[in-house]
Design an enzyme around this catalytic site. Structure first.
Site, PDB file in Angstrom:
ATOM      1  CB  CYS A 280      -0.585   0.014   1.421  1.00  7.89           C
ATOM      2  SG  CYS A 280      -1.896  -1.349   1.471  1.00  7.89           S
TER       3      CYS A 280
ATOM      4  NE  ARG B 253       4.161   1.697  -1.621  1.00  5.40           N
ATOM      5  CZ  ARG B 253       5.193   1.003  -1.468  1.00  5.40           C
ATOM      6  NH1 ARG B 253       6.180   1.055  -2.406  1.00  5.40           N
ATOM      7  NH2 ARG B 253       5.468  -0.035  -0.477  1.00  5.40           N
TER       8      ARG B 253
ATOM      9  CD1 TRP C 115      -1.886  -5.512  -2.801  1.00  2.84           C
ATOM     10  CD2 TRP C 115      -2.280  -4.493  -4.703  1.00  2.84           C
ATOM     11  NE1 TRP C 115      -1.921  -6.398  -3.904  1.00  2.84           N
ATOM     12  CE2 TRP C 115      -2.209  -6.036  -5.006  1.00  2.84           C
ATOM     13  CE3 TRP C 115      -2.801  -3.602  -5.726  1.00  2.84           C
ATOM     14  CZ2 TRP C 115      -2.423  -6.477  -6.288  1.00  2.84           C
ATOM     15  CZ3 TRP C 115      -3.035  -4.596  -6.904  1.00  2.84           C
ATOM     16  CH2 TRP C 115      -2.745  -5.475  -7.331  1.00  2.84           C
TER      17      TRP C 115
ATOM     18  CG  ASN D 251       2.812  -1.013   2.852  1.00  7.27           C
ATOM     19  OD1 ASN D 251       2.212  -2.036   2.504  1.00  7.27           O
ATOM     20  ND2 ASN D 251       3.832  -0.476   2.344  1.00  7.27           N
ATOM     21  N   GLY D 252       1.528  -3.143   5.298  1.00  5.19           N
ATOM     22  CA  GLY D 252       2.116  -4.418   5.739  1.00  5.19           C
ATOM     23  C   GLY D 252       1.098  -5.289   6.252  1.00  5.19           C
TER      24      GLY D 252
ATOM     25  CD  GLU E 283       7.882 -17.693 -16.325  1.00  4.28           C
ATOM     26  OE1 GLU E 283       6.782 -17.992 -17.034  1.00  4.28           O
ATOM     27  OE2 GLU E 283       7.944 -16.559 -16.014  1.00  4.28           O
TER      28      GLU E 283
ATOM     29  CE  LYS F 125       8.158 -13.254 -17.667  1.00  2.00           C
ATOM     30  NZ  LYS F 125       7.094 -14.486 -17.394  1.00  2.00           N
TER      31      LYS F 125
ATOM     32  CD  GLU G 132       6.100 -12.669 -20.963  1.00  2.00           C
ATOM     33  OE1 GLU G 132       4.646 -12.314 -21.237  1.00  2.00           O
ATOM     34  OE2 GLU G 132       6.027 -13.146 -19.934  1.00  2.00           O
TER      35      GLU G 132
ATOM     36  CG  HIS H 262      11.493 -38.375 -28.424  1.00  2.00           C
ATOM     37  ND1 HIS H 262      11.621 -39.758 -28.975  1.00  2.00           N
ATOM     38  CD2 HIS H 262      12.068 -38.392 -27.320  1.00  2.00           C
ATOM     39  CE1 HIS H 262      12.049 -40.374 -28.059  1.00  2.00           C
ATOM     40  NE2 HIS H 262      12.143 -39.870 -27.129  1.00  2.00           N
TER      41      HIS H 262
ATOM     42  CE  LYS I 158       0.830  -8.047 -14.609  1.00  2.00           C
ATOM     43  NZ  LYS I 158       2.182  -8.999 -14.708  1.00  2.00           N
TER      44      LYS I 158
HETATM   45  C1  AGP Z   1       3.319 -14.054 -18.210  1.00  2.00           C
HETATM   46  O1  AGP Z   1       4.391 -13.119 -18.189  1.00  2.00           O
HETATM   47  C2  AGP Z   1       2.224 -13.276 -19.054  1.00  2.00           C
HETATM   48  N1  AGP Z   1       1.992 -11.873 -18.608  1.00  2.00           N
HETATM   49  C3  AGP Z   1       1.087 -14.083 -19.186  1.00  2.00           C
HETATM   50  O2  AGP Z   1       1.409 -15.488 -19.702  1.00  2.00           O
HETATM   51  C4  AGP Z   1       0.187 -14.462 -17.692  1.00  2.00           C
HETATM   52  O3  AGP Z   1       1.008 -15.216 -17.021  1.00  2.00           O
HETATM   53  C5  AGP Z   1      -1.112 -15.222 -18.229  1.00  2.00           C
HETATM   54  O4  AGP Z   1      -1.973 -14.149 -19.172  1.00  2.00           O
HETATM   55  C6  AGP Z   1      -1.872 -15.417 -17.066  1.00  2.00           C
HETATM   56  O5  AGP Z   1      -2.331 -14.338 -16.346  1.00  2.00           O
HETATM   57  P1  AGP Z   1      -2.865 -14.484 -14.792  1.00  2.00           P
HETATM   58  O6  AGP Z   1      -1.723 -14.977 -14.131  1.00  2.00           O
HETATM   59  O7  AGP Z   1      -3.301 -13.059 -14.539  1.00  2.00           O
HETATM   60  O8  AGP Z   1      -4.101 -15.581 -14.792  1.00  2.00           O
END
Ligand code: AGP
Length: 607
Positions: free
Chosen positions: A2, A27, A74, A100-101, A480, A484, A487, A503, A602
């Site tokens: 927060c 925040r 938050w 905040n905490g 993962e 990263k 993207e 394979h 996002k």
């Molecule tokens: C990951 O870096 C991406 N932003 C994307 O794959 C994300 O993880 C995915 O859209 C799932 O989002 P969520 O965790 O909000 O459900």
């Protein structure tokens, strides 16, 4: 996470507090409020919604006074509504406090205080602090000091008291708090951006320090009252840089916030006598014991955290575990019924495919547990029990601190399910969970090696293809790492189980193809070792991340990222950090929009 602010001086407090809160909105932004001391009275205005909503409400009836505190929330405990918004007042509104905490022992404190006749107006953990202060005697600073002795967990607080109207007391443990001074003006804030408009001279409080702001002085002591010797720092950031706390991008700031995110996520999970503390709802023992199968539904990075959980949980859970992509699960006919336990993992709590998968499970009578980062998000209303990650707002589109917070929360969730089913004992669950105490430090140590990873990025950022290989618990981490990179940098990258190389994918290997190989000293070490040799035999360049320091694998690495050997529960956390940093630095070198990469959102709230 927060944002808190305090002001004492000769100006009208309201505009100072509101402008400061706006600069702290990153925040947290699900509710906001201010308290101003006006003619010796505590006047508080607070509401769910954004700071602009509060500002509009105050336009009609401004609160006059030159001492005040403010908060943008938050939410961690208690849904984002007017009652749970800060500031929280107590004892006939003579005290007001922002926080905040996480107060880990708030349930015990609250029941003690209720037994003494205290009436609570919110569901928050924070409110117990203001009632605790009202129980003490002495000056405001003495009361705050005494009250905080009973608080377990983290705090940055600012407190005002109607009977000592020219005072603000602040204190911190585990959450940031800075003091700003400019002539007769005194400021308290979570972060630099809130005060930059008025001063660039700040003092950073350290853990277990407190500050008394009055017209005549700024007194900083430890929580025992011993004076602390502090230096005034001059900040030369511009306001935008300040929101990123000096980091070039939110993604890098959030990568570096991971020790705190992991710590906050773990600390808020008290194993009260062996059991987990649920944030909302709870998991009935009968449901857990009668369950005959377990699904984890997620998308993207959250799905990779879920895959890590499967590898961990299979060590101690006597249940078949399936990890399902929401976008596939929702259209299939999986064997769902009232004996299914379904876990939804989602940072945003709004991902359409994940929500649809959970809807399907609910319709089949399954029990739903969700692991979101955003309190009050849609997924929480589709769940029987909720376990939040406490990563704070994740602004960068690429998920980083939410991912490591998910790994932490899922570790604890799996242990709780195992404990409830009796497949592990209470003491084993507590013992395994306690390993996570060391996670923040482990993560910090990998962050401290950022420069080495940045050098690696310099060597490989012009490559057009990457392969990431891992086995067992490092296979999802390879996936993962590839996600990263692709993207953030727009480089084509694939994460693959190392055992699958022969394979087909091995046809891709040549001197132009960097291969990132993740290898840990476990039962499949020799297998991954052979896979690395297969790559090198075909002139592939191998970047090896390993915890086998001084081992033979170092002799076959073209590039080496050494990592500490640790318990299995921490291994995914440790291996993830360099992969995040590699993706970040390659993206920066390629000039991409690291915080908002092309084509991405996002939160994917559409199919
Ligand atoms: C990951 O870096 C991406 N932003 C994307 O794959 C994300 O993880 C995915 O859209 C799932 O989002 P969520 O965790 O909000 O459900």
């Amino acid at each position: 996470m927060c944002g808190i602010i305090g002001y004492l001086g000769s100006r009208e407090a309201q505009p100072v507090l509101l402008s400061g809160l706006k600069r702290l909105e990153y925040r947290g932004y699900d509710s906001a409020g201010i308290t101003v001391l006006s003619d010796g009275e505590i006047r508080t205005e607070k509401m769910a919604g954004k700071i602009s909503d509060l500002e509009e409400k105050l336009m009609g009836s401004p609160v006059s006074g030159s001492v005040g505190i403010g908060h943008t929330r938050w939410a961690t405990h208690g849904k984002p509504d007017n009652a749970n918004a800060h500031p929280h007042t107590g004892c006939n509104d003579r005290y007001s406090l922002v926080h905040n905490g996480i107060v880990e022992n708030y349930r015990e404190l609250k029941s003690d205080l209720e037994a003494k006749g205290h009436k609570f107006n919110s569901e928050t953990d924070t409110e117990v602090i203001v009632h605790l202060i009202g129980e003490q005697s002495g000056s405001l600073e003495e009361k705050v000091r005494a009250a905080l002795e009973s608080v377990e967990g983290t705090f940055a607080v600012a407190v005002v008291y109607s009977e000592e109207p020219r005072k603000i007391v602040g204190a911190r443990r585990g959450s940031p708090l800075i003091v700003g001074t400019a002539d007769g003006d005194r400021f308290l804030a979570s972060d630099i951006p809130a005060v930059l408009e008025y001063t660039r001279d700040v003092i950073y409080l350290e853990d277990n320090e407190m500050v008394l702001l009055t017209d005549s002085a700024v007194e900083i002591t430890d929580l025992q009252g011993q004076p602390a010797d502090k230096e005034v720092r001059h900040i030369d950031w511009n306001p935008v840089a300040a929101r990123k706390e000096g980091y070039k991008h939110f993604m890098l700031k959030e990568i570096h916030e991971q020790p705190q995110a992991v710590s906050d996520t773990f600390r808020s999970r008290r194993f009260k006598g062996g059991g987990l503390t649920w944030d909302e709802g709870e998991l009935a023992a009968k449901v857990v014991n009668d369950a005959d199968k377990l699904f984890i539904v997620a998308c993207g990075t959250s799905a990779y955290a879920s895959r890590v959980a499967k590898y961990l949980w299979e060590d101690f859970l006597d249940l078949p575990i399936e990890v399902e992509l929401g976008s596939e699960f929702r259209y299939r006919n999986p064997p769902l019924d009232d004996s299914s336990l379904v876990v939804g993992v989602s940072q945003s709590g709004e991902t359409a495919d994940t929500l649809a998968g959970l809807e399907k499970a609910r319709d089949a009578g399954s029990t739903i547990v969700s692991v979101p980062n955003v309190l009050g998000s849609t997924i929480t209303r589709r769940s029987d029990a909720v376990l939040y990650t406490h990563a704070g707002p994740e602004i960068g589109v690429a998920s980083t601190k939410a991912f490591t917070a998910q790994l932490t929360a899922l570790s604890v969730l799996g242990l709780e399910i195992g404990r409830m089913r009796g497949s592990i004992s209470d003491s084993t669950a507590r013992e395994m969970a306690s390993v996570l105490e060391g996670a923040p430090q482990m993560v910090q140590e990998q962050l401290d090696n950022e420069d080495k990873v940045a050098e690696l990025a310099e060597k490989f950022y012009e490559k057009e293809h990457f392969l990431f290989l891992g086995r067992d618990i490092l296979y999802p981490i390879a996936m993962e790492g590839a996600l990263k990179l692709k993207e953030i940098s727009y480089i084509h990258a694939e994460g693959y189980p190392a055992g699958e190389l022969k394979h087909g994918p091995i046809a891709l290997i040549d001197e132009r193809m960097p291969v990132v190989a993740l290898i840990t000293k476990n039962s499949v070490y020799d297998k991954v070792f052979s896979n690395i040799e297969e790559v090198r035999a075909r002139k592939g360049k191998v970047i090896v991340l390993t915890d086998d320091l001084g081992g033979e694998v170092e002799g076959i690495a073209d590039e080496l990222v050494p990592l500490p050997r640790t318990e299995k529960l921490l291994t995914p956390l440790v291996f993830t950090i360099p992969l995040q940093l590699l993706a970040y630095h390659i993206g920066v070198l390629r000039g991409t929009d690291v915080d908002q990469p092309r084509n991405l959102a996002k939160s994917v709230t559409v199919e």
